[in-house]
Design a protein around this motif. Structure first.
Motif, mmCIF file in Angstrom:
data_model
loop_
_atom_site.group_PDB
_atom_site.id
_atom_site.type_symbol
_atom_site.label_atom_id
_atom_site.label_comp_id
_atom_site.label_asym_id
_atom_site.label_seq_id
_atom_site.Cartn_x
_atom_site.Cartn_y
_atom_site.Cartn_z
ATOM 1 N N ASN A 1 0.507 -1.232 -0.033
ATOM 2 C CA ASN A 1 0.069 -0.093 -0.090
ATOM 3 C C ASN A 1 0.794 1.335 0.100
ATOM 4 O O ASN A 1 0.404 2.360 -0.602
ATOM 5 C CB ASN A 1 -0.931 -0.122 1.180
ATOM 6 N N LEU A 2 2.069 1.247 0.429
ATOM 7 C CA LEU A 2 2.653 2.446 0.830
ATOM 8 C C LEU A 2 3.756 2.617 -0.324
ATOM 9 O O LEU A 2 4.389 3.761 -0.663
ATOM 10 C CB LEU A 2 3.638 2.322 2.078
ATOM 11 N N ALA A 3 4.051 1.523 -1.235
ATOM 12 C CA ALA A 3 4.947 1.547 -2.227
ATOM 13 C C ALA A 3 4.466 2.492 -3.329
ATOM 14 O O ALA A 3 3.196 2.639 -3.630
ATOM 15 C CB ALA A 3 5.308 0.188 -2.805
ATOM 16 N N PRO A 4 5.690 3.096 -3.981
ATOM 17 C CA PRO A 4 5.142 4.196 -5.130
ATOM 18 C C PRO A 4 4.390 3.457 -6.237
ATOM 19 O O PRO A 4 4.801 2.168 -6.552
ATOM 20 C CB PRO A 4 6.647 4.503 -5.532
ATOM 21 N N LYS A 5 3.459 4.029 -6.712
ATOM 22 C CA LYS A 5 2.517 3.042 -7.704
ATOM 23 C C LYS A 5 2.936 3.404 -9.099
ATOM 24 O O LYS A 5 2.774 2.630 -10.076
ATOM 25 C CB LYS A 5 1.162 3.615 -7.523
ATOM 26 N N GLU A 6 3.628 4.622 -9.565
ATOM 27 C CA GLU A 6 3.762 5.073 -10.811
ATOM 28 C C GLU A 6 5.011 4.102 -11.434
ATOM 29 O O GLU A 6 5.230 4.351 -12.621
ATOM 30 C CB GLU A 6 4.480 6.604 -10.868
ATOM 31 N N THR A 7 5.623 3.171 -10.675
ATOM 32 C CA THR A 7 6.537 2.322 -11.162
ATOM 33 C C THR A 7 6.269 0.963 -11.735
ATOM 34 O O THR A 7 7.039 0.011 -11.580
ATOM 35 C CB THR A 7 7.751 2.324 -10.084
ATOM 36 N N GLY A 8 5.132 0.786 -12.292
ATOM 37 C CA GLY A 8 4.696 -0.380 -12.666
ATOM 38 C C GLY A 8 4.330 -1.280 -11.628
ATOM 39 O O GLY A 8 3.713 -1.275 -10.668
ATOM 40 N N ASP A 9 5.079 -2.303 -11.440
ATOM 41 C CA ASP A 9 4.766 -3.693 -10.617
ATOM 42 C C ASP A 9 5.528 -3.702 -9.319
ATOM 43 O O ASP A 9 5.934 -4.725 -8.647
ATOM 44 C CB ASP A 9 4.931 -4.921 -11.406
ATOM 45 N N ALA B 1 4.904 -2.652 -6.289
ATOM 46 C CA ALA B 1 4.213 -3.107 -5.352
ATOM 47 C C ALA B 1 3.762 -4.648 -5.322
ATOM 48 O O ALA B 1 4.084 -5.153 -4.298
ATOM 49 C CB ALA B 1 2.794 -2.221 -4.942
ATOM 50 N N LYS B 2 3.473 -5.171 -6.275
ATOM 51 C CA LYS B 2 3.571 -6.610 -6.554
ATOM 52 C C LYS B 2 4.864 -7.295 -6.312
ATOM 53 O O LYS B 2 4.641 -8.488 -5.931
ATOM 54 C CB LYS B 2 2.974 -6.847 -8.002
ATOM 55 N N SER B 3 6.024 -6.615 -6.431
ATOM 56 C CA SER B 3 7.081 -7.560 -6.240
ATOM 57 C C SER B 3 7.360 -7.504 -4.798
ATOM 58 O O SER B 3 8.229 -8.579 -4.237
ATOM 59 C CB SER B 3 8.273 -6.743 -6.760
ATOM 60 N N ILE B 4 6.748 -7.036 -4.012
ATOM 61 C CA ILE B 4 6.952 -7.186 -2.411
ATOM 62 C C ILE B 4 6.225 -8.704 -1.920
ATOM 63 O O ILE B 4 4.901 -8.586 -2.122
ATOM 64 C CB ILE B 4 6.283 -5.953 -1.686
ATOM 65 N N GLY B 5 6.849 -9.504 -1.112
ATOM 66 C CA GLY B 5 6.339 -10.615 -1.044
ATOM 67 C C GLY B 5 7.594 -11.366 -0.073
ATOM 68 O O GLY B 5 8.619 -10.743 0.308
ATOM 69 N N PHE B 6 7.175 -12.684 -0.003
ATOM 70 C CA PHE B 6 7.957 -13.577 0.751
ATOM 71 C C PHE B 6 9.298 -14.004 -0.219
ATOM 72 O O PHE B 6 8.767 -14.436 -1.419
ATOM 73 C CB PHE B 6 7.370 -14.854 1.376
ATOM 74 N N ILE B 7 10.466 -14.077 0.288
ATOM 75 C CA ILE B 7 11.630 -14.407 -0.417
ATOM 76 C C ILE B 7 11.636 -15.862 0.085
ATOM 77 O O ILE B 7 12.175 -16.153 0.884
ATOM 78 C CB ILE B 7 13.050 -13.682 -0.008
ATOM 79 N N THR B 8 11.304 -16.906 -0.912
ATOM 80 C CA THR B 8 10.853 -18.159 -0.384
ATOM 81 C C THR B 8 11.959 -18.971 -0.828
ATOM 82 O O THR B 8 12.285 -20.149 -0.490
ATOM 83 C CB THR B 8 9.801 -18.642 -0.938
#
Length: 148
Positions: free
Chosen positions: A44-52, A54-61
């Motif tokens: 939610n806090l990640a800049p949105k104008e940079t494409g994906d 925000a989607k790249s934030i997750g667990f490093i599995t």
């Protein structure tokens, strides 16, 4: 014969002495479920104008099998612009391309990962403590220990 144990440290020591594996997949699943609010906040806090980004934030599995007692949250490499994350989090100095001499600007810091952690720290910590307590109680009961 059962043994009375009073706190988490005693339970862990007693279970380890019996050869019980504490850092099991159930433990990691609990950690991941408790850490989800951090990921949601960071997205939610990640800049949105940079494409994906925000989607790249997750667990490093990729390192799960080596890190059963922790979860890693970050920018996953399968997204093309995950490299922008640190630039937005910490900002950049003035950048000039070596070959062309073109000035590409400054990025002001726009933190999103640290604030997400800070906003959720106490809630996540409480959830992890409760989750560990439940897992240890279950393991203690299974191994004939009385856990309070």
């Amino acid at each position: 014969m059962s043994k009375n144990v009073e706190n988490i440290a005693e339970v862990v020591d007693a279970l380890k002495a019996m050869g019980v594996e504490i850092d099991n997949p159930e433990f990691q699943r609990m950690l991941k479920s408790q850490a989800l609010p951090i990921i949601q906040s960071a997205r939610n806090l990640a800049p949105k104008e940079t494409g994906d980004l925000a989607k790249s934030i997750g667990f490093i599995t990729g390192k799960d099998k080596d890190n059963k007692t922790k979860v890693l949250i970050g920018l996953r490499k399968e997204y093309y612009n995950n490299y922008l994350g640190p630039m937005f989090e910490y900002g950049t100095v003035a950048r000039i391309q070596e070959k062309t001499g073109r000035y590409t600007g400054i990025i002001e810091p726009r933190p999103f990962m640290r604030p997400a952690l800070d906003q959720n720290a106490s809630k996540v910590t409480d959830g992890i403590i409760n989750g560990v307590d439940k897992i240890l109680a279950k393991l203690a009961k299974k191994n004939n220990l009385i856990y309070r």
